[in-house]
Motif scaffolding. Structure first.
Motif, PDB file in Angstrom:
ATOM      1  N   LYS A  14       0.870  -1.275   0.434  1.00 37.14           N
ATOM      2  CA  LYS A  14      -0.219   0.105   0.040  1.00 37.14           C
ATOM      3  C   LYS A  14       1.075   0.945   0.142  1.00 37.14           C
ATOM      4  O   LYS A  14      -0.042   2.723   0.266  1.00 37.14           O
ATOM      5  N   ARG A  15       1.760   1.221  -0.396  1.00 35.07           N
ATOM      6  CA  ARG A  15       3.174   1.972   0.237  1.00 35.07           C
ATOM      7  C   ARG A  15       2.353   3.409  -1.430  1.00 35.07           C
ATOM      8  O   ARG A  15       2.834   4.725  -0.512  1.00 35.07           O
ATOM      9  N   GLU A  16       2.679   2.177  -2.533  1.00 30.95           N
ATOM     10  CA  GLU A  16       1.911   3.663  -3.795  1.00 30.95           C
ATOM     11  C   GLU A  16       0.964   3.858  -3.228  1.00 30.95           C
ATOM     12  O   GLU A  16       0.848   5.374  -3.966  1.00 30.95           O
ATOM     13  N   GLU A  17       0.303   3.879  -3.047  1.00 29.37           N
ATOM     14  CA  GLU A  17      -1.482   4.192  -2.611  1.00 29.37           C
ATOM     15  C   GLU A  17      -1.664   5.677  -1.587  1.00 29.37           C
ATOM     16  O   GLU A  17      -1.784   6.546  -2.099  1.00 29.37           O
ATOM     17  N   ILE A  18      -0.162   5.015  -0.033  1.00 25.39           N
ATOM     18  CA  ILE A  18      -0.166   6.477   0.038  1.00 25.39           C
ATOM     19  C   ILE A  18       0.681   7.962   0.007  1.00 25.39           C
ATOM     20  O   ILE A  18       0.524   8.862   0.212  1.00 25.39           O
ATOM     21  N   ILE A  19       1.438   7.130  -1.150  1.00 25.60           N
ATOM     22  CA  ILE A  19       2.403   8.001  -1.811  1.00 25.60           C
ATOM     23  C   ILE A  19       1.168   9.421  -2.393  1.00 25.60           C
ATOM     24  O   ILE A  19       1.209  10.140  -2.583  1.00 25.60           O
ATOM     25  N   SER A  20       0.567   8.443  -3.046  1.00 24.83           N
ATOM     26  CA  SER A  20      -0.878   9.264  -4.275  1.00 24.83           C
ATOM     27  C   SER A  20      -1.753   9.839  -3.286  1.00 24.83           C
ATOM     28  O   SER A  20      -1.621  11.313  -3.239  1.00 24.83           O
ATOM     29  N   LYS A  21      -2.303   9.901  -2.062  1.00 28.02           N
ATOM     30  CA  LYS A  21      -2.985  10.260  -1.234  1.00 28.02           C
ATOM     31  C   LYS A  21      -2.147  11.708  -0.699  1.00 28.02           C
ATOM     32  O   LYS A  21      -2.583  12.356  -0.390  1.00 28.02           O
ATOM     33  N   SER A  22      -1.597  11.549  -0.373  1.00 31.68           N
ATOM     34  CA  SER A  22      -0.589  12.098   0.337  1.00 31.68           C
ATOM     35  C   SER A  22      -0.152  13.686  -0.860  1.00 31.68           C
ATOM     36  O   SER A  22       0.467  14.682  -0.438  1.00 31.68           O
ATOM     37  N   GLN A  23      -0.140  13.709  -1.914  1.00 32.76           N
ATOM     38  CA  GLN A  23      -0.464  14.525  -2.782  1.00 32.76           C
ATOM     39  C   GLN A  23      -0.531  16.090  -2.746  1.00 32.76           C
ATOM     40  O   GLN A  23       0.342  16.657  -2.463  1.00 32.76           O
ATOM     41  N   ASN A  24      -1.975  16.427  -2.794  1.00 28.17           N
ATOM     42  CA  ASN A  24      -2.781  17.206  -2.158  1.00 28.17           C
ATOM     43  C   ASN A  24      -2.393  18.037  -0.608  1.00 28.17           C
ATOM     44  O   ASN A  24      -1.950  18.733  -0.535  1.00 28.17           O
ATOM     45  N   LEU A  25      -2.129  17.021   0.437  1.00 34.60           N
ATOM     46  CA  LEU A  25      -1.492  17.423   2.161  1.00 34.60           C
ATOM     47  C   LEU A  25      -0.048  18.076   1.336  1.00 34.60           C
ATOM     48  O   LEU A  25       0.014  19.335   2.112  1.00 34.60           O
ATOM     49  N   ILE A  26       0.843  17.718   0.233  1.00 34.03           N
ATOM     50  CA  ILE A  26       1.998  18.252   0.531  1.00 34.03           C
ATOM     51  C   ILE A  26       1.927  19.740  -0.381  1.00 34.03           C
ATOM     52  O   ILE A  26       2.281  20.561  -0.099  1.00 34.03           O
ATOM     53  N   LYS A  27       1.338  19.096  -1.576  1.00 36.32           N
ATOM     54  CA  LYS A  27       1.247  20.863  -2.596  1.00 36.32           C
ATOM     55  C   LYS A  27       0.157  21.815  -1.114  1.00 36.32           C
ATOM     56  O   LYS A  27       0.795  22.898  -1.684  1.00 36.32           O
ATOM     57  N   TYR A  28      -0.815  21.436  -0.931  1.00 35.60           N
ATOM     58  CA  TYR A  28      -1.526  22.147   0.140  1.00 35.60           C
ATOM     59  C   TYR A  28      -1.036  23.186   1.359  1.00 35.60           C
ATOM     60  O   TYR A  28      -0.024  24.349   1.885  1.00 35.60           O
ATOM     61  N   THR A  29       0.060  21.868   1.459  1.00 35.65           N
ATOM     62  CA  THR A  29       0.777  22.411   3.353  1.00 35.65           C
ATOM     63  C   THR A  29       2.381  23.001   2.975  1.00 35.65           C
ATOM     64  O   THR A  29       1.766  24.324   3.283  1.00 35.65           O
ATOM     65  N   ARG A  30       3.000  23.069   1.340  1.00 38.31           N
ATOM     66  CA  ARG A  30       3.930  23.720   1.480  1.00 38.31           C
ATOM     67  C   ARG A  30       3.436  25.488   0.786  1.00 38.31           C
ATOM     68  O   ARG A  30       4.746  26.855   1.147  1.00 38.31           O
ATOM     69  N   LEU A  31       1.762  25.671   1.066  1.00 35.36           N
ATOM     70  CA  LEU A  31       1.509  27.390   0.810  1.00 35.36           C
ATOM     71  C   LEU A  31       1.002  27.721   2.473  1.00 35.36           C
ATOM     72  O   LEU A  31       1.027  29.053   1.942  1.00 35.36           O
ATOM     73  N   GLU A  32       0.941  27.199   3.090  1.00 29.95           N
ATOM     74  CA  GLU A  32       1.096  27.473   5.042  1.00 29.95           C
ATOM     75  C   GLU A  32       1.912  28.534   4.885  1.00 29.95           C
ATOM     76  O   GLU A  32       3.271  28.101   4.482  1.00 29.95           O
ATOM     77  N   PRO A  33       1.460  29.486   5.614  1.00 28.76           N
ATOM     78  CA  PRO A  33       2.451  30.698   6.171  1.00 28.76           C
ATOM     79  C   PRO A  33       3.071  29.967   7.452  1.00 28.76           C
ATOM     80  O   PRO A  33       2.579  28.826   8.177  1.00 28.76           O
ATOM     81  N   GLY A  34       4.418  29.557   7.052  1.00 26.85           N
ATOM     82  CA  GLY A  34       5.070  29.743   8.452  1.00 26.85           C
ATOM     83  C   GLY A  34       5.656  28.157   8.473  1.00 26.85           C
ATOM     84  O   GLY A  34       6.422  27.348   8.594  1.00 26.85           O
ATOM     85  N   CYS A  35       5.575  27.329   6.317  1.00 27.02           N
ATOM     86  CA  CYS A  35       5.759  26.671   6.445  1.00 27.02           C
ATOM     87  C   CYS A  35       6.880  26.528   5.761  1.00 27.02           C
ATOM     88  O   CYS A  35       7.475  27.249   4.620  1.00 27.02           O
ATOM     89  N   ILE A  36       8.715  25.953   6.850  1.00 29.66           N
ATOM     90  CA  ILE A  36       9.885  26.169   5.204  1.00 29.66           C
ATOM     91  C   ILE A  36       9.675  25.497   4.729  1.00 29.66           C
ATOM     92  O   ILE A  36      10.266  25.438   3.403  1.00 29.66           O
ATOM     93  N   SER A  37       9.610  23.058   4.811  1.00 31.31           N
ATOM     94  CA  SER A  37       9.435  22.338   4.126  1.00 31.31           C
ATOM     95  C   SER A  37       9.376  21.713   4.178  1.00 31.31           C
ATOM     96  O   SER A  37       8.530  21.413   5.340  1.00 31.31           O
ATOM     97  N   TYR A  38       8.399  20.764   3.588  1.00 30.15           N
ATOM     98  CA  TYR A  38       7.727  19.834   4.263  1.00 30.15           C
ATOM     99  C   TYR A  38       7.709  18.526   2.714  1.00 30.15           C
ATOM    100  O   TYR A  38       7.517  18.817   1.375  1.00 30.15           O
ATOM    101  N   ASN A  39       8.470  17.228   3.100  1.00 31.61           N
ATOM    102  CA  ASN A  39       8.892  16.688   2.145  1.00 31.61           C
ATOM    103  C   ASN A  39       8.383  14.906   2.899  1.00 31.61           C
ATOM    104  O   ASN A  39       8.894  15.143   3.814  1.00 31.61           O
ATOM    105  N   LEU A  40       8.081  13.888   2.132  1.00 34.29           N
ATOM    106  CA  LEU A  40       8.366  13.065   1.897  1.00 34.29           C
ATOM    107  C   LEU A  40       9.149  12.357   1.636  1.00 34.29           C
ATOM    108  O   LEU A  40       9.148  12.432   0.123  1.00 34.29           O
ATOM    109  N   TYR A  41       9.353  11.130   2.193  1.00 37.89           N
ATOM    110  CA  TYR A  41      10.456  10.234   1.982  1.00 37.89           C
ATOM    111  C   TYR A  41      10.268   8.476   1.683  1.00 37.89           C
ATOM    112  O   TYR A  41       9.299   8.571   2.735  1.00 37.89           O
TER     113      TYR A  41
END
Length: 96
Positions: A14-41
């Protein structure tokens, strides 16, 4: 600055499914005030392991992030495909 490591362990296959479902989270979190970096590895040793590494200006903006719709939606979307509860560690750091 606050650094967060969130260890995510997917159910087998299920790893790829989690990666896929994280894309909106990553995209919108990076736009939040105070977010310096936000990355999934992805782990190179465990095919079911992922880690989110986050940097935030302070604890207050992190707390605000955890109340956003995209954060809550991600938690709801992956809850049934996690092998175990998220492992979350917070670190307070200062540049020297």
């Amino acid at each position: 600055m606050i650094i967060v490591t969130a260890t995510i362990t997917a159910k087998p296959g299920k790893r790829e499914e989690i990666i896929s479902k994280s894309q909106n989270l990553i995209k919108y979190t990076r736009l939040e005030p105070g977010c310096i970096s936000y990355n999934l590895y992805a782990s190179t040793e465990d095919e079911d392991a992922l880690v989110m590494i986050e940097q935030w200006e302070n604890k207050e903006v992190l707390d605000t992030h955890m109340q956003t719709d995209h954060f809550k939606a991600f938690g709801a979307a992956v809850g049934d495909i996690l092998a175990e509860e998220l492992g979350i560690d917070l670190y307070s750091v200062e540049k020297v």
